[in-house]
Design a protein around this motif. Structure first.
Motif, PDB file in Angstrom:
ATOM      1  N   ILE A  73       0.858  -1.030  -0.028  1.00 32.60           N
ATOM      2  CA  ILE A  73      -0.033  -0.031  -0.101  1.00 32.60           C
ATOM      3  C   ILE A  73       1.005   1.302   0.090  1.00 32.60           C
ATOM      4  O   ILE A  73       1.971   1.296   0.420  1.00 32.60           O
ATOM      5  N   GLY A  74       0.283   2.457  -0.355  1.00 27.56           N
ATOM      6  CA  GLY A  74       0.767   3.711  -0.484  1.00 27.56           C
ATOM      7  C   GLY A  74       1.297   4.227   0.924  1.00 27.56           C
ATOM      8  O   GLY A  74       0.332   3.793   1.965  1.00 27.56           O
ATOM      9  N   ALA A  75       2.085   5.062   1.024  1.00 25.41           N
ATOM     10  CA  ALA A  75       2.795   5.586   2.373  1.00 25.41           C
ATOM     11  C   ALA A  75       1.160   6.366   3.100  1.00 25.41           C
ATOM     12  O   ALA A  75       1.197   6.265   4.218  1.00 25.41           O
ATOM     13  N   GLY A  76       0.866   7.098   2.368  1.00 25.86           N
ATOM     14  CA  GLY A  76      -0.358   7.786   2.779  1.00 25.86           C
ATOM     15  C   GLY A  76      -1.352   7.119   3.301  1.00 25.86           C
ATOM     16  O   GLY A  76      -2.303   7.145   4.146  1.00 25.86           O
ATOM     17  N   LEU A  77      -1.646   6.002   2.528  1.00 20.51           N
ATOM     18  CA  LEU A  77      -3.047   5.181   3.096  1.00 20.51           C
ATOM     19  C   LEU A  77      -2.368   4.191   4.239  1.00 20.51           C
ATOM     20  O   LEU A  77      -3.108   3.816   5.114  1.00 20.51           O
ATOM     21  N   ALA A  78      -1.092   3.775   4.300  1.00 22.66           N
ATOM     22  CA  ALA A  78      -0.502   3.366   5.506  1.00 22.66           C
ATOM     23  C   ALA A  78      -0.942   4.353   6.815  1.00 22.66           C
ATOM     24  O   ALA A  78      -1.306   3.926   7.873  1.00 22.66           O
ATOM     25  N   ILE A  88      -1.728  -2.644  -4.038  1.00 19.79           N
ATOM     26  CA  ILE A  88      -1.784  -3.746  -4.835  1.00 19.79           C
ATOM     27  C   ILE A  88      -1.741  -5.013  -3.965  1.00 19.79           C
ATOM     28  O   ILE A  88      -1.465  -5.323  -3.134  1.00 19.79           O
ATOM     29  N   ILE A  89      -2.709  -6.019  -4.796  1.00 19.25           N
ATOM     30  CA  ILE A  89      -3.042  -7.460  -4.205  1.00 19.25           C
ATOM     31  C   ILE A  89      -2.725  -8.172  -5.481  1.00 19.25           C
ATOM     32  O   ILE A  89      -2.839  -7.721  -6.602  1.00 19.25           O
ATOM     33  N   VAL A 125       5.120  -1.213   2.054  1.00 21.25           N
ATOM     34  CA  VAL A 125       4.583   0.335   2.070  1.00 21.25           C
ATOM     35  C   VAL A 125       5.501   0.775   1.100  1.00 21.25           C
ATOM     36  O   VAL A 125       6.729   0.858   1.088  1.00 21.25           O
ATOM     37  N   PHE A 126       4.885   1.598  -0.055  1.00 22.53           N
ATOM     38  CA  PHE A 126       5.617   2.344  -1.162  1.00 22.53           C
ATOM     39  C   PHE A 126       5.412   3.915  -1.128  1.00 22.53           C
ATOM     40  O   PHE A 126       4.266   4.319  -0.431  1.00 22.53           O
TER      41      PHE A 126
END
Length: 408
Positions: free
Chosen positions: A148-153, A210-211, A196-197
């Motif tokens: 998942i994106g950093a903001g989403l995390a 991403i799954i 986390v990206f």
């Protein structure tokens, strides 16, 4: 040597009776040089930021992406695709299935853009370069993972390696919501956060997850359909040529995009900012060039006796006019060359030493110092534009002299 040019050169470097003319000439050269230097540096910095953006997206976006012009998904197991995917130069193909969904972790929930990918995505994208926590994993035995994106995390309050999975809620297609039991309208799945990206782009960092594509198909109730086919080319293959051949095989029903077209809004915005800034600097240059006009007008007044002497010796008016025309062009040319040399020198120093930094805190941004990429075409454009502006501006005092010669 051309006589007009010889006299103009002597006028430029000889001492004038009025020191103000020398001062204004020096100011003219400095003004043109500074404006030219600023143009070279600004264009190079925007090229640098474009390179940073391209580098970030090249780690994630495929070299070519095939999507349907109509509808969200398509089945690529058809004769046209069999022909298209046999095009020489294609190295690898990854399936992708995207849809909106809801992520829930403990008491937090957030809408996300779900991207299901096949195992080939691991080789197609350079995820290691953009991962800031954990590892990129899709499925291990019966366990599904999500990156998942950093903001989403941050919104979910989760990191890679947490023992509790994220719950994924996907609306069932072609079904109405039962108000008595709203949860029945969703297909529910789960995945552990593997990595986390960060791409430093809100649309990715705050929304993307991403799954595995198998999990995405289970959640979205698809069998073999995909939202897009992501293509990695063989080393040395021409993107333009492969793209053209795939488009020819698929026809008008599908859209084939390269990296620039996939991120055309980001690149277009950079280009707009780049050239708007260039135009602003061109207007500043125009103001600086008026010093050349002032310098020439004063020089014409001072050299009135010389002009009379030249005419008495039989010099045609064209020779006299060319003297001052060359004088203005010499002042402009010295400023232009000095500005380009200074601009290139500053860009070189910035590239190697990072003199001007974005922040005093290392790692606060994607790059610590302003990135710089010098392109020969930009230098040529700067030289051409500045030369045209200076050349046209010098015509004003020369035309004034042409009228004045009638009364001398």
């Amino acid at each position: 040597m051309n006589l007009s040019f010889f006299i103009a050169r002597r006028y430029l470097f000889s001492k004038k009776s009025h020191n103000a003319i020398n001062v204004i000439s020096i100011i003219s050269v400095c003004g043109i040089a500074i404006a030219t230097m600023a143009m070279v540096c600004v264009l190079s910095v925007f090229n640098g930021f474009g390179g940073v953006v391209e580098g970030l997206f090249s780690a994630f976006d495929p070299e070519l992406k095939i999507t349907a012009r109509q509808g969200k998904v398509f089945d690529y197991h058809t004769p046209p695709f069999e022909r298209a995917l046999r095009v020489e130069g294609i190295g690898m193909i990854s399936e992708s299935l995207e849809e909106n969904a809801l992520f829930r972790y403990r008491d937090r929930q957030v809408p996300v853009r779900l991207k299901g990918v096949s195992e080939e995505f691991r080789l197609l994208a350079d995820m290691d370069r953009i991962l800031i926590d954990g590892d990129f994993r899709l499925r291990e035995d019966v366990v599904d993972y999500t990156s998942i994106g950093a903001g989403l995390a941050m919104t979910l309050g989760i990191r890679a390696g947490y023992i509790d999975p994220v719950e994924i809620y996907s609306p069932k297609r072609d079904e109405r919501v039962n108000l008595a039991n709203p949860s029945s309208a969703f297909t529910i799945g789960s995945a552990f956060v593997g990595g986390v990206f960060s791409l430093n782009q809100p649309e990715y960092d705050d929304q993307l997850a991403i799954i595995p594509i198998q999990l995405a198909r289970e959640l979205l109730r698809y069998e073999t359909e995909v939202s897009s086919l992501d293509i990695k080319l063989q080393a040395g293959a021409s993107v333009k040529k492969v793209k053209s051949e795939i488009e020819r095989a698929l026809g008008d029903s599908y859209l084939v995009e390269d990296r620039y077209e996939q991120q055309k809004e980001s690149y277009r915005m950079l280009q707009i900012e780049k050239w708007v800034t260039f135009l602003i600097l061109a207007f500043i240059l125009l103001i600086a060039v008026f010093n050349v006009v002032g310098s020439l007008l004063m020089l014409i007044v001072e050299k009135t006796e010389d002009i009379k002497s030249l005419r008495n010796m039989g010099a045609p008016d064209s020779l006299v006019l060319h003297v001052f025309l060359y004088e203005g062009w010499l002042i402009s040319l010295i400023g232009i060359i000095a500005g380009i040399v200074l601009g290139l020198a500053l860009c070189l120093l910035q590239q190697h030493f990072g003199l001007i930094r974005l922040s005093d805190t290392p790692g606060a941004y994607v790059v610590d110092a302003y990135p710089v990429i010098v392109r020969f075409t930009d230098v040529v454009i700067v030289f051409a534009i500045v030369s045209v502006i200076c050349g046209l501006t010098v015509l004003y005092p020369v035309n004034n002299l042409k009228k004045k010669l009638k009364s001398i």
